[in-house]
Motif scaffolding. Structure first.
Motif, PDB file in Angstrom:
ATOM      1  N   UNK A 143     -25.787 -19.215  -7.601  1.00  0.00           N
ATOM      2  CA  UNK A 143     -27.067 -18.895  -8.236  1.00  0.00           C
ATOM      3  C   UNK A 143     -27.563 -17.550  -7.712  1.00  0.00           C
ATOM      4  N   UNK A 144     -28.058 -16.718  -8.637  1.00  0.00           N
ATOM      5  CA  UNK A 144     -28.654 -15.440  -8.269  1.00  0.00           C
ATOM      6  C   UNK A 144     -30.113 -15.463  -8.712  1.00  0.00           C
ATOM      7  N   UNK A 145     -31.005 -15.196  -7.757  1.00  0.00           N
ATOM      8  CA  UNK A 145     -32.442 -15.267  -8.024  1.00  0.00           C
ATOM      9  C   UNK A 145     -33.012 -13.848  -7.983  1.00  0.00           C
ATOM     10  N   UNK A 146     -33.650 -13.441  -9.098  1.00  0.00           N
ATOM     11  CA  UNK A 146     -34.151 -12.069  -9.252  1.00  0.00           C
ATOM     12  C   UNK A 146     -35.617 -12.097  -9.645  1.00  0.00           C
ATOM     13  N   UNK A 147     -36.399 -11.193  -9.037  1.00  0.00           N
ATOM     14  CA  UNK A 147     -37.835 -11.190  -9.297  1.00  0.00           C
ATOM     15  C   UNK A 147     -38.188 -10.555 -10.647  1.00  0.00           C
ATOM     16  N   UNK A 148     -37.334  -9.639 -11.154  1.00  0.00           N
ATOM     17  CA  UNK A 148     -37.622  -8.968 -12.414  1.00  0.00           C
ATOM     18  C   UNK A 148     -37.221  -9.823 -13.618  1.00  0.00           C
ATOM     19  N   UNK A 149     -37.607  -9.357 -14.801  1.00  0.00           N
ATOM     20  CA  UNK A 149     -37.259 -10.060 -16.035  1.00  0.00           C
ATOM     21  C   UNK A 149     -35.784  -9.849 -16.365  1.00  0.00           C
ATOM     22  N   UNK A 150     -35.221 -10.666 -17.248  1.00  0.00           N
ATOM     23  CA  UNK A 150     -33.822 -10.471 -17.644  1.00  0.00           C
ATOM     24  C   UNK A 150     -33.618  -9.076 -18.234  1.00  0.00           C
TER      25      UNK A 150
ATOM     26  N   UNK B 184     -18.953 -15.689 -16.638  1.00  0.00           N
ATOM     27  CA  UNK B 184     -18.187 -16.478 -15.684  1.00  0.00           C
ATOM     28  C   UNK B 184     -18.877 -17.781 -15.293  1.00  0.00           C
ATOM     29  N   UNK B 185     -20.157 -17.930 -15.648  1.00  0.00           N
ATOM     30  CA  UNK B 185     -20.860 -19.169 -15.334  1.00  0.00           C
ATOM     31  C   UNK B 185     -21.742 -19.103 -14.108  1.00  0.00           C
ATOM     32  N   UNK B 186     -22.062 -17.904 -13.629  1.00  0.00           N
ATOM     33  CA  UNK B 186     -23.021 -17.749 -12.537  1.00  0.00           C
ATOM     34  C   UNK B 186     -24.424 -18.008 -13.092  1.00  0.00           C
ATOM     35  N   UNK B 187     -25.227 -18.769 -12.362  1.00  0.00           N
ATOM     36  CA  UNK B 187     -26.591 -19.057 -12.796  1.00  0.00           C
ATOM     37  C   UNK B 187     -27.509 -17.891 -12.426  1.00  0.00           C
ATOM     38  N   UNK B 188     -28.181 -17.329 -13.429  1.00  0.00           N
ATOM     39  CA  UNK B 188     -29.118 -16.231 -13.199  1.00  0.00           C
ATOM     40  C   UNK B 188     -30.537 -16.743 -13.386  1.00  0.00           C
ATOM     41  N   UNK B 189     -31.352 -16.612 -12.367  1.00  0.00           N
ATOM     42  CA  UNK B 189     -32.740 -17.062 -12.413  1.00  0.00           C
ATOM     43  C   UNK B 189     -33.625 -15.825 -12.288  1.00  0.00           C
ATOM     44  N   UNK B 190     -34.390 -15.509 -13.323  1.00  0.00           N
ATOM     45  CA  UNK B 190     -35.206 -14.296 -13.344  1.00  0.00           C
ATOM     46  C   UNK B 190     -36.689 -14.625 -13.118  1.00  0.00           C
ATOM     47  N   UNK B 191     -37.456 -13.568 -12.904  1.00  0.00           N
ATOM     48  CA  UNK B 191     -38.902 -13.645 -12.738  1.00  0.00           C
ATOM     49  C   UNK B 191     -39.305 -14.649 -11.660  1.00  0.00           C
ATOM     50  N   UNK B 192     -38.524 -14.631 -10.566  1.00  0.00           N
ATOM     51  CA  UNK B 192     -38.791 -15.546  -9.441  1.00  0.00           C
ATOM     52  C   UNK B 192     -38.797 -14.735  -8.147  1.00  0.00           C
ATOM     53  N   UNK B 193     -39.955 -14.650  -7.557  1.00  0.00           N
ATOM     54  CA  UNK B 193     -40.104 -13.944  -6.286  1.00  0.00           C
ATOM     55  C   UNK B 193     -39.864 -14.942  -5.152  1.00  0.00           C
ATOM     56  N   UNK B 194     -38.802 -14.736  -4.384  1.00  0.00           N
ATOM     57  CA  UNK B 194     -38.478 -15.653  -3.287  1.00  0.00           C
ATOM     58  C   UNK B 194     -39.328 -15.291  -2.081  1.00  0.00           C
ATOM     59  N   UNK B 195     -40.140 -16.198  -1.677  1.00  0.00           N
ATOM     60  CA  UNK B 195     -40.976 -15.986  -0.489  1.00  0.00           C
ATOM     61  C   UNK B 195     -40.464 -16.772   0.719  1.00  0.00           C
ATOM     62  N   UNK B 196     -39.582 -17.743   0.454  1.00  0.00           N
ATOM     63  CA  UNK B 196     -39.083 -18.585   1.547  1.00  0.00           C
ATOM     64  C   UNK B 196     -37.656 -19.019   1.239  1.00  0.00           C
ATOM     65  N   UNK B 197     -36.703 -18.510   1.974  1.00  0.00           N
ATOM     66  CA  UNK B 197     -35.307 -18.890   1.729  1.00  0.00           C
ATOM     67  C   UNK B 197     -35.058 -20.360   2.048  1.00  0.00           C
TER      68      UNK B 197
END
Length: 794
Positions: A29-36, A110-123
């Motif tokens: 899973x890849x978590x990104x704060x910006x939009x797609x 390839x099937x990697x999960x992309x999660x956008x518009x999510x600001x990670x504040x706590x790993x």
């Protein structure tokens, strides 16, 4: 394996797709704060070498990236109304948004999960086997675990703004404009069919003086458009940083280094999860060498390879894989960051080189990082380099001897006062510890005579001491007794009779580093018996709890030592030496006055730098008064003590200015050896930047020393105006004819050999020509054909 990448930049995306491509069953899973499919920035640059790494790692994404690239070979440098163009550089530009879109699409394929518009504040919110902290320059994860990672962030001196334009540049363009406030520069390159990146940069002091800190975003863009109008051809400059206002779009580049790259997180059940830094979170390299994205992608490649290798060999040893990753990448990144530091400092101090003629200014820019060398430029664009060599040789009064080979910079002559050196190579002073009662004997005749016949322009004696108590060891030579004068005159006469080299004497006093054993019996170790008293600027012990303590030199001592230097100088003149050097480096007596680490005096010779300089300058003026006016004197200094609180490169410029004002002709720029607490940063030509600064800020000729080991180094240093001479030490110990050999290696044959060795010259040149031809031929063969040739089957 479950993997979470915090941050969807190039590092996280590329690592995710590489691992999923190799291990489809992994949950990634890849978590990104910006939009797609949204990002900021303009173009990024890759070299042809980086493209090769991408092709090997994932041909599919590499192919898509390559299809989107705008490729160019040329670099243009605009300075003072002139344009210098060179080719063969092999760069590719791609829009940052386009690059991320390609990597995002490949991840989805390839099937990697992309999660956008999510600001990670706590790993801690993510339960995974491996967490990648690829959350960028201002990494929240790095800040959270700062006690583990131990980041070091250095904000550089220049302000820059990252803009775009629809003017399509057909070369990577560097444009320099002088204003009433100072120099501004632009870095511009095309990255798609109708857009170019346009970065404007200036030192902080210049940026503020121009009022840019008080301008709105629109006003500052208009300022840049006016300043660089002649390069834009009526096109506007564009900002896509809509989230920034006013001067906030102008930033200072932060160089990021982390001592550690892996933090092991533990939960309440005792599960340990590695949190691994990658990309800008782990390191940054200044945009002027275009390596930030390259480093991020190569982080991903190496981590994927390290995991696969470790798992294959040790059944899932993730800790071992991460140790290997950090060990390998730390070395690679340090190498790039060292190059980036050189490049960054060059752009921070354009005014240092602005007085160069455009030809040399452009060469200096091209070689600023020390990654691109003289011969590397020849491989890229032989016509450009030959033209530049002809220009440089013409300034030295030379013309081509034939139509096939221009004169390399290292073989141009150099004149100081009434002494002309035939080339730019100096045999560095090297302690031999082979004198008896201070007398230079047959060994010294052989040692210096052989190197004088070996092609160098100037051979220097080792530090020759002005009194018995000034010697480092009982094996050090002196210049304080009549027999010393006779012995040295014999050697000087031999050098003058058997070669066209000049010979110089380095005079010094060992101070607190005296009365020690010869190096092969224990370097810096006190004599087993027969030690003599030591004197220095202040009481000190060079090796803690080992060396003798020195006493502080009294005013009577200072008068006596001054007289000893004057006497030795008069004797050196009587012996016929062509050159004199005063040793004020490496912690010896005069150096002990200059460094605040070793000078704690409370009289007029201690305290401020001006006071610390007073006695060394007094010695210099005294010897200059008795040394022939038509012969030069150089001064060797330690430009950096490599210890907090010691002499700095800034101090070194001031020291050089003071010696210049006193009549010095040249500064021999070394560093270190003042304190055993030193932590030098080694590397090829690692001390040359100090010689560069002194030459081009203090305005005095310099000698570069330190890890200069081949003609390519000397040519690069001289051609770029970083120094005027290069002192070569250990390579000359290994090969007295180093200069003649290096000339043959680079195919420069218009150089005189001793007549006794003429037959060897032609044979060496033929052998090396054959080796070059074989190497060129081998490069054209396939790996299989090369293997067959090695076996003798073809």
């Amino acid at each position: 394996m479950r993997i979470v990448c915090i941050g969807g930049g190039p590092a996280g995306l590329y690592f995710g797709l590489l691992m999923k491509r190799r291990h489809p069953a992994y949950d990634i899973t890849i978590v990104e704060r910006n939009r797609p499919y949204d990002t900021f920035g303009w173009g990024v640059v890759f070299s042809d070498q980086t493209l090769g790494n991408l092709r090997a790692a994932d041909p599919e994404s590499a192919g898509a990236i390559l299809d989107a690239f705008n490729h160019w070979d040329d670099i243009e440098v605009h300075i003072n109304g002139r344009t210098i163009r060179s080719s063969g550089h092999g760069f590719c530009g791609i829009g940052r948004k386009r690059l991320l879109n390609i990597l995002q699409a490949r991840c989805e394929e390839l099937g990697v999960k992309l999660v956008f518009e999510t600001q990670v504040t706590n790993d801690d919110d993510y339960d995974a086997d491996l967490i990648i902290a690829s959350d960028g320059l201002n990494s929240a994860v790095r800040q959270k675990y700062a006690s583990t990672y131990q980041p070091d962030i250095d904000l550089r001196e220049c302000r820059f703004v990252w803009l775009g334009t629809n003017k399509c540049f057909d070369a990577f363009t560097f444009a320099f404009e002088q204003t009433e406030w100072g120099w501004f520069q632009a870095h511009a390159y095309r990255f798609d069919d109708n857009t170019s990146t346009f970065i404007v940069e200036a030192p902080e002091r210049v940026w503020r003086a121009a009022g840019l800190g008080d301008m709105s975003k629109e006003e500052s863009i208009a300022f840049c458009e006016r300043l660089f109008a002649k390069y834009l051809d009526g096109h506007a400059l564009i900002s896509n940083a809509t989230h920034l206002r006013g001067s906030s779009q102008w930033i200072r580049f932060p160089r990021v280094v982390n001592r550690e790259w892996v933090h092991w997180r533990s939960d309440e059940n005792g599960k340990r999860t590695p949190v691994v830094l990658m990309g800008d979170a782990a390191h940054t390299a200044h945009f002027s060498i275009g390596s930030g994205t390259k480093l991020a992608l190569e982080d991903a490649i190496e981590l994927a390879n390290s995991i696969d290798t470790a798992f294959a060999k040790q059944d899932g040893d993730l800790e071992g894989a991460l140790d290997h990753y950090t060990r390998v990448r730390s070395v690679d990144v340090l190498r790039i960051q060292n190059a980036a530091r050189n490049s960054t400092e060059w752009f921070e101090h354009v005014d240092r080189y602005a007085s160069f003629e455009p030809e040399q200014f452009a060469y200096s820019l091209l070689t600023r990082s020390q990654r691109i060398s003289h011969e590397n430029l020849r491989e890229r664009d032989a016509r450009y380099l030959a033209s530049f060599e002809d220009w440089l040789a013409g300034r030295a009064g030379l013309e081509r001897a034939d139509k096939t080979r221009s004169v390399p910079p290292m073989f141009t002559p150099f004149t100081l006062r009434g002494v002309t050196l035939k080339n730019r190579v100096v045999v560095s002073p090297m302690a031999q510890y082979s004198a008896v009662d201070g007398i230079a004997g047959d060994y010294h005749l052989m040692h210096l005579g052989a190197r004088a016949m070996g092609g160098a322009a100037l051979v220097m004696t080792e530090m020759t001491c002005v009194s018995p108590q000034a010697r480092i060891t009982p094996g050090c030579p002196g210049m304080y007794a009549p027999e010393h004068l006779h012995a040295w005159k014999r050697i000087v006469d031999f050098v003058h009779a058997q070669s066209d080299a000049k010979i110089g004497m380095q005079l010094g006093h060992a101070g607190a580093k005296a009365s020690t054993r010869v190096s092969w019996e224990g370097i810096d170790q006190p004599l087993a018996d027969g030690n003599w008293p030591l004197v220095s600027a202040s009481p000190q012990q060079y090796l803690r709890d080992v060396s003798q303590w020195s006493r502080e030199a009294s005013h009577d001592d200072l008068r006596e030592i001054e007289a000893q230097f004057v006497r030795a100088t008069e004797m050196a003149a009587a012996a016929g030496f062509d050159w004199l050097e005063l040793h004020c480096a490496h912690g010896y007596f005069l150096s002990s006055f200059l460094s605040p680490l070793t000078n704690r005096r409370r009289d007029e010779y201690g305290g401020s730098l001006e006071n610390r300089l007073r006695y060394p300058l007094r010695i210099f003026k005294s010897i200059r008064a008795v040394w022939p006016q038509d012969k030069p004197i150089s001064v060797r200094i330690s430009a950096h003590d490599w210890v907090d609180g010691g002499t700095t490169p800034d101090d070194a410029v001031d020291i050089a200015r003071a010696f210049k004002a006193a009549g010095a002709d040249m500064i021999d720029v070394s560093s270190g050896q003042v304190s055993k607490d030193e932590k030098p940063v080694f590397g090829r030509m690692f001390q040359t930047p100090f010689a560069d600064r002194i030459r081009n800020e203090a305005g005095i000729a310099t000698i570069a020393v330190g890890a200069i080991s081949e003609a390519d180094h000397v040519n690069s240093i001289i051609a770029a105006g970083r120094a005027d001479l290069c002192a070569v030490a250990r390579p000359h110990l290994a090969n007295p004819s180093w200069t003649l050999t290096e000339a043959a290696k680079i195919g420069y044959f218009d150089i005189a050999w001793p007549k006794q060795y003429a037959a060897a010259k032609s044979q060496l040149e033929r052998n090396l020509e054959r080796e070059r031809a074989m190497a060129t031929d081998n490069a054209r063969l396939s790996p299989q054909e090369r293997a067959q040739r090695a076996e003798g089957s073809i």
